[in-house]
Design an enzyme around this catalytic site. Sequence first.
Site, PDB file in Angstrom:
ATOM      1  N   GLY A  43      81.493 107.803  80.549  1.00 21.13           N
ATOM      2  CA  GLY A  43      82.197 107.189  79.425  1.00 21.13           C
ATOM      3  C   GLY A  43      83.549 106.602  79.752  1.00 21.13           C
ATOM      4  O   GLY A  43      84.102 105.848  78.959  1.00 21.13           O
ATOM      5  N   CYS A  73      71.738 110.050  78.211  1.00 22.72           N
ATOM      6  CA  CYS A  73      73.181 109.825  78.259  1.00 22.72           C
ATOM      7  C   CYS A  73      73.492 108.720  77.262  1.00 22.72           C
ATOM      8  O   CYS A  73      72.969 107.611  77.383  1.00 22.72           O
ATOM      9  CB  CYS A  73      73.594 109.412  79.673  1.00 22.72           C
ATOM     10  SG  CYS A  73      75.323 108.911  79.843  1.00 22.72           S
ATOM     11  N   ASN A  74      74.334 109.018  76.290  1.00 20.81           N
ATOM     12  CA  ASN A  74      74.682 108.010  75.291  1.00 20.81           C
ATOM     13  C   ASN A  74      75.349 106.791  75.913  1.00 20.81           C
ATOM     14  O   ASN A  74      75.054 105.647  75.559  1.00 20.81           O
ATOM     15  CB  ASN A  74      75.622 108.624  74.244  1.00 20.81           C
ATOM     16  CG  ASN A  74      74.946 109.679  73.405  1.00 20.81           C
ATOM     17  OD1 ASN A  74      74.781 110.814  73.847  1.00 20.81           O
ATOM     18  ND2 ASN A  74      74.555 109.330  72.195  1.00 20.81           N
ATOM     19  N   THR A  75      76.258 107.033  76.849  1.00 15.60           N
ATOM     20  CA  THR A  75      76.996 105.935  77.462  1.00 15.60           C
ATOM     21  C   THR A  75      76.078 105.031  78.270  1.00 15.60           C
ATOM     22  O   THR A  75      76.167 103.802  78.196  1.00 15.60           O
ATOM     23  CB  THR A  75      78.118 106.481  78.360  1.00 15.60           C
ATOM     24  OG1 THR A  75      78.995 107.297  77.573  1.00 15.60           O
ATOM     25  CG2 THR A  75      78.915 105.356  78.984  1.00 15.60           C
ATOM     26  N   CYS A 183      77.342 112.452  72.511  1.00 14.29           N
ATOM     27  CA  CYS A 183      77.256 112.681  73.955  1.00 14.29           C
ATOM     28  C   CYS A 183      76.335 113.873  74.159  1.00 14.29           C
ATOM     29  O   CYS A 183      76.458 114.876  73.451  1.00 14.29           O
ATOM     30  CB  CYS A 183      78.644 112.972  74.537  1.00 14.29           C
ATOM     31  SG  CYS A 183      78.639 113.468  76.286  1.00 14.29           S
TER      32      CYS A 183
END
EC number: 5.1.1.3
Length: 262
Positions: A43, A73-75, A183
């Site tokens: 991030g 993974c959100n990012t 996250c």
Amino acid sequence: MKTQPIGIFDSGIGGTSIWKEIHELLPNESTIYLADSKHAPYGEKTQNDILALSVKNTEYLLSRGCKIIVVACNTATTNAINYLRENYHVPFIGIEPAIKPAALNSSTGVVGVLATRGTLTSSLFTKTTALYAKDRKVIEQFGDGLVPLIEAGKIESPEMDALLQEYLQPMIAENIDHLVLGCTHYPYLIPKIKQFLPPSVNIIDSGKAVAKQTQNILDNLHFLNDTKKRPALEFYTNTDPDVLESFLGVYRDVATISYLHF
């Protein structure tokens, strides 16, 4: 193809929260989990760096014959998944902050989102928020410093308490009734976060929804493993394997955990 593994990657150990949901829903499936802890947190990196790391992780999992890849993974999802889907032949499952259910179910009209800078500043997050929360007040908070503490096993620490107090207090003051965890590391903080939030605040993460979507895609492609053979549960990290092992709990005895230079 049915017996090939599900591939999962994250910027560290956080995605194991997603892996657990997938394994519980799909216990027959073999899995390969890749923890890129050496480069955590994603991030705080540039989009080009995030894309390059996501490509590297993807190509490793494909080299191991994975039939589907979960970007846990959100990012990485918000910055790289479109490229991955356009350039590789397997299905990809991404992770997005669960803004939609929070906005739809909010009574106060105010929801909080705790996420990395890479997620909150992405165009995908902006579009999702505009689509589902246009009539809601969304309090966004960068979770700077949380991932390194989780990766270091310092969930129960004065440093963690101080950061959570700093990040959550302004949301409480705005009367949020839902907190979205953006996250995959953050579900490990839920017991700690509950110490700071009023009991009326609902905490939402994406784990179960991601597992269900993985099941749906595999089912639609007729890729679900219907054999009775014991699945292989492989975990790889490019830092200390003991840290990754400590987050697997009851699964550590049935998993293979290894150091991988990547």
